[in-house]
Design a protein around this motif. Structure first.
Motif, PDB file in Angstrom:
ATOM      1  N   VAL A   1       0.755 -23.136  -8.731  1.00  0.00           N
ATOM      2  CA  VAL A   1       0.388 -24.559  -8.782  1.00  0.00           C
ATOM      3  C   VAL A   1       1.500 -25.411  -8.197  1.00  0.00           C
ATOM      4  O   VAL A   1       1.263 -26.273  -7.348  1.00  0.00           O
ATOM      5  N   VAL A   2       2.732 -25.178  -8.637  1.00  0.00           N
ATOM      6  CA  VAL A   2       3.867 -25.979  -8.160  1.00  0.00           C
ATOM      7  C   VAL A   2       4.024 -25.837  -6.654  1.00  0.00           C
ATOM      8  O   VAL A   2       4.276 -26.810  -5.949  1.00  0.00           O
ATOM      9  N   SER A   3       3.827 -24.640  -6.144  1.00  0.00           N
ATOM     10  CA  SER A   3       3.921 -24.407  -4.701  1.00  0.00           C
ATOM     11  C   SER A   3       2.842 -25.133  -3.920  1.00  0.00           C
ATOM     12  O   SER A   3       3.000 -25.383  -2.726  1.00  0.00           O
ATOM     13  N   ALA A   4       1.742 -25.462  -4.582  1.00  0.00           N
ATOM     14  CA  ALA A   4       0.627 -26.152  -3.929  1.00  0.00           C
ATOM     15  C   ALA A   4       0.673 -27.659  -4.101  1.00  0.00           C
ATOM     16  O   ALA A   4      -0.163 -28.371  -3.541  1.00  0.00           O
ATOM     17  N   LEU A   5       1.637 -28.176  -4.858  1.00  0.00           N
ATOM     18  CA  LEU A   5       1.751 -29.628  -5.044  1.00  0.00           C
ATOM     19  C   LEU A   5       2.152 -30.300  -3.738  1.00  0.00           C
ATOM     20  O   LEU A   5       2.847 -29.710  -2.908  1.00  0.00           O
ATOM     21  N   PRO A   6       1.754 -31.550  -3.569  1.00  0.00           N
ATOM     22  CA  PRO A   6       2.164 -32.292  -2.368  1.00  0.00           C
ATOM     23  C   PRO A   6       3.689 -32.437  -2.306  1.00  0.00           C
ATOM     24  O   PRO A   6       4.365 -32.486  -3.336  1.00  0.00           O
ATOM     25  N   GLY A   7       4.209 -32.509  -1.104  1.00  0.00           N
ATOM     26  CA  GLY A   7       5.648 -32.594  -0.878  1.00  0.00           C
ATOM     27  C   GLY A   7       6.346 -33.746  -1.565  1.00  0.00           C
ATOM     28  O   GLY A   7       7.521 -33.637  -1.896  1.00  0.00           O
TER      29      GLY A   7
ATOM     30  N   LYS B   1       7.142 -35.619 -11.135  1.00  0.00           N
ATOM     31  CA  LYS B   1       5.762 -35.910 -11.513  1.00  0.00           C
ATOM     32  C   LYS B   1       5.795 -36.684 -12.822  1.00  0.00           C
ATOM     33  O   LYS B   1       6.459 -36.257 -13.771  1.00  0.00           O
ATOM     34  N   PRO B   2       5.090 -37.816 -12.881  1.00  0.00           N
ATOM     35  CA  PRO B   2       5.078 -38.572 -14.137  1.00  0.00           C
ATOM     36  C   PRO B   2       4.656 -37.697 -15.320  1.00  0.00           C
ATOM     37  O   PRO B   2       3.808 -36.810 -15.186  1.00  0.00           O
ATOM     38  N   LEU B   3       5.269 -37.956 -16.460  1.00  0.00           N
ATOM     39  CA  LEU B   3       4.973 -37.226 -17.684  1.00  0.00           C
ATOM     40  C   LEU B   3       4.686 -38.249 -18.774  1.00  0.00           C
ATOM     41  O   LEU B   3       5.517 -39.106 -19.056  1.00  0.00           O
ATOM     42  N   ARG B   4       3.492 -38.167 -19.317  1.00  0.00           N
ATOM     43  CA  ARG B   4       3.055 -39.111 -20.353  1.00  0.00           C
ATOM     44  C   ARG B   4       3.231 -40.566 -19.905  1.00  0.00           C
ATOM     45  O   ARG B   4       3.700 -41.408 -20.656  1.00  0.00           O
ATOM     46  N   GLY B   5       2.885 -40.804 -18.638  1.00  0.00           N
ATOM     47  CA  GLY B   5       2.912 -42.156 -18.093  1.00  0.00           C
ATOM     48  C   GLY B   5       4.277 -42.671 -17.686  1.00  0.00           C
ATOM     49  O   GLY B   5       4.399 -43.816 -17.274  1.00  0.00           O
ATOM     50  N   LYS B   6       5.317 -41.853 -17.794  1.00  0.00           N
ATOM     51  CA  LYS B   6       6.664 -42.293 -17.427  1.00  0.00           C
ATOM     52  C   LYS B   6       7.180 -41.473 -16.256  1.00  0.00           C
ATOM     53  O   LYS B   6       6.869 -40.295 -16.120  1.00  0.00           O
ATOM     54  N   GLU B   7       8.001 -42.104 -15.454  1.00  0.00           N
ATOM     55  CA  GLU B   7       8.686 -41.395 -14.363  1.00  0.00           C
ATOM     56  C   GLU B   7       9.439 -40.209 -14.967  1.00  0.00           C
ATOM     57  O   GLU B   7      10.075 -40.333 -16.017  1.00  0.00           O
ATOM     58  N   ALA B   8       9.351 -39.062 -14.319  1.00  0.00           N
ATOM     59  CA  ALA B   8      10.050 -37.879 -14.811  1.00  0.00           C
ATOM     60  C   ALA B   8      10.469 -37.006 -13.637  1.00  0.00           C
ATOM     61  O   ALA B   8       9.752 -36.897 -12.639  1.00  0.00           O
ATOM     62  N   HIS B   9      11.630 -36.395 -13.777  1.00  0.00           N
ATOM     63  CA  HIS B   9      12.173 -35.490 -12.755  1.00  0.00           C
ATOM     64  C   HIS B   9      12.778 -34.290 -13.482  1.00  0.00           C
ATOM     65  O   HIS B   9      13.530 -34.467 -14.445  1.00  0.00           O
TER      66      HIS B   9
ATOM     67  N   LEU C   1       5.892 -34.653  -4.518  1.00  0.00           N
ATOM     68  CA  LEU C   1       6.064 -34.320  -5.932  1.00  0.00           C
ATOM     69  C   LEU C   1       7.035 -33.170  -6.169  1.00  0.00           C
ATOM     70  O   LEU C   1       7.539 -33.010  -7.283  1.00  0.00           O
ATOM     71  N   VAL C   2       7.270 -32.344  -5.143  1.00  0.00           N
ATOM     72  CA  VAL C   2       8.071 -31.150  -5.386  1.00  0.00           C
ATOM     73  C   VAL C   2       8.864 -30.741  -4.146  1.00  0.00           C
ATOM     74  O   VAL C   2       8.396 -30.901  -3.019  1.00  0.00           O
TER      75      VAL C   2
ATOM     76  N   LEU D   1      20.127 -32.599  -4.427  1.00  0.00           N
ATOM     77  CA  LEU D   1      19.716 -31.187  -4.497  1.00  0.00           C
ATOM     78  C   LEU D   1      18.539 -30.896  -3.576  1.00  0.00           C
ATOM     79  O   LEU D   1      18.362 -29.754  -3.150  1.00  0.00           O
ATOM     80  N   LYS D   2      17.759 -31.896  -3.242  1.00  0.00           N
ATOM     81  CA  LYS D   2      16.602 -31.689  -2.372  1.00  0.00           C
ATOM     82  C   LYS D   2      17.026 -31.153  -1.004  1.00  0.00           C
ATOM     83  O   LYS D   2      16.242 -30.503  -0.324  1.00  0.00           O
ATOM     84  N   GLY D   3      18.266 -31.398  -0.619  1.00  0.00           N
ATOM     85  CA  GLY D   3      18.774 -30.878   0.650  1.00  0.00           C
ATOM     86  C   GLY D   3      18.896 -29.358   0.663  1.00  0.00           C
ATOM     87  O   GLY D   3      19.025 -28.749   1.730  1.00  0.00           O
ATOM     88  N   LEU D   4      18.819 -28.730  -0.524  1.00  0.00           N
ATOM     89  CA  LEU D   4      18.878 -27.273  -0.618  1.00  0.00           C
ATOM     90  C   LEU D   4      17.506 -26.634  -0.420  1.00  0.00           C
ATOM     91  O   LEU D   4      17.396 -25.412  -0.331  1.00  0.00           O
ATOM     92  N   GLY D   5      16.452 -27.455  -0.376  1.00  0.00           N
ATOM     93  CA  GLY D   5      15.081 -26.946  -0.332  1.00  0.00           C
ATOM     94  C   GLY D   5      14.713 -26.301   0.982  1.00  0.00           C
ATOM     95  O   GLY D   5      15.456 -26.350   1.953  1.00  0.00           O
ATOM     96  N   TYR D   6      13.549 -25.704   0.985  1.00  0.00           N
ATOM     97  CA  TYR D   6      13.025 -25.067   2.205  1.00  0.00           C
ATOM     98  C   TYR D   6      11.612 -25.562   2.473  1.00  0.00           C
ATOM     99  O   TYR D   6      10.929 -26.039   1.577  1.00  0.00           O
ATOM    100  N   ALA D   7      11.206 -25.464   3.694  1.00  0.00           N
ATOM    101  CA  ALA D   7       9.869 -25.910   4.095  1.00  0.00           C
ATOM    102  C   ALA D   7       8.836 -24.902   3.617  1.00  0.00           C
ATOM    103  O   ALA D   7       9.082 -23.713   3.582  1.00  0.00           O
TER     104      ALA D   7
END
Length: 169
Positions: A35-41, A118-126, A43-44, A162-168
């Motif tokens: 699921v996480v791998s299929a989320l839009p960019g 992804k928002p959690l219980r209506g609040k910004e969350a990371h 969000l993840v 940390l997002k700079g460590l990610g991969y496409a």
């Protein structure tokens, strides 16, 4: 990535935005990692699991965060600074002081990491979410909040770096 799963995840995000990835996985009968791998960019961001130790060493300097372990519907939370750890005997050992989190993490079991926004219980969350090769979440670290419930700005900046460590995908 299966195009069908991406579409199913998009539909769930639209129809049931309150669902957490683990709940989406249950509904779709797939792993949470799928699921996480299929989320839009937006969000993840996905990161290789071999960077877990470096990420944990960084987070140890962020201040109060919320560490979560969820198993079979039970949720364990620890709010406080993540202690510095060190490798030994095949584990990454968290050696906190009294009142801090202690533990022994099997980091070679971590194959993927997700930076989830992804928002959690209506609040910004990371959160930084650590996954094993079976696609299950091992643990999560959510950014901390001030007494008014606002995410600490310095932690959000560090999380975004940390997002700079990610991969496409």
């Amino acid at each position: 990535m299966q195009e069908n799963l991406i579409q199913q995840v998009e539909t769930l995000l639209r129809e049931k935005p309150q669902l957490r990835p683990v709940e989406m996985a249950d509904e779709l009968k797939v792993t949470e990692w799928a699921v996480v791998s299929a989320l839009p960019g937006e969000l993840v961001h996905l990161i290789e699991g071999n960077l877990a130790e470096a990420i944990l060493q960084d987070v140890a300097h962020w201040g109060a965060v919320t560490t979560i372990v969820e198993r079979d519907g039970s949720i364990f939370e620890f709010k406080g600074s993540l202690p510095e750890g060190k490798p030994g005997f095949g584990y990454y050992n968290l050696m906190g002081e009294a009142g801090q989190l202690h533990g022994h993490l099997k980091l070679d079991a971590i194959t993927h990491i997700a930076l989830l926004s992804k928002p959690l219980r209506g609040k910004e969350a990371h959160a930084i979410v650590f996954y094993n090769r079976a696609g299950a979440c091992v643990f999560k670290i959510y950014l901390g909040r001030d007494p008014q419930g606002v995410i600490y700005a310095h932690q959000l900046q560090a999380f975004n770096r940390l997002k700079g460590l990610g991969y496409a995908r």
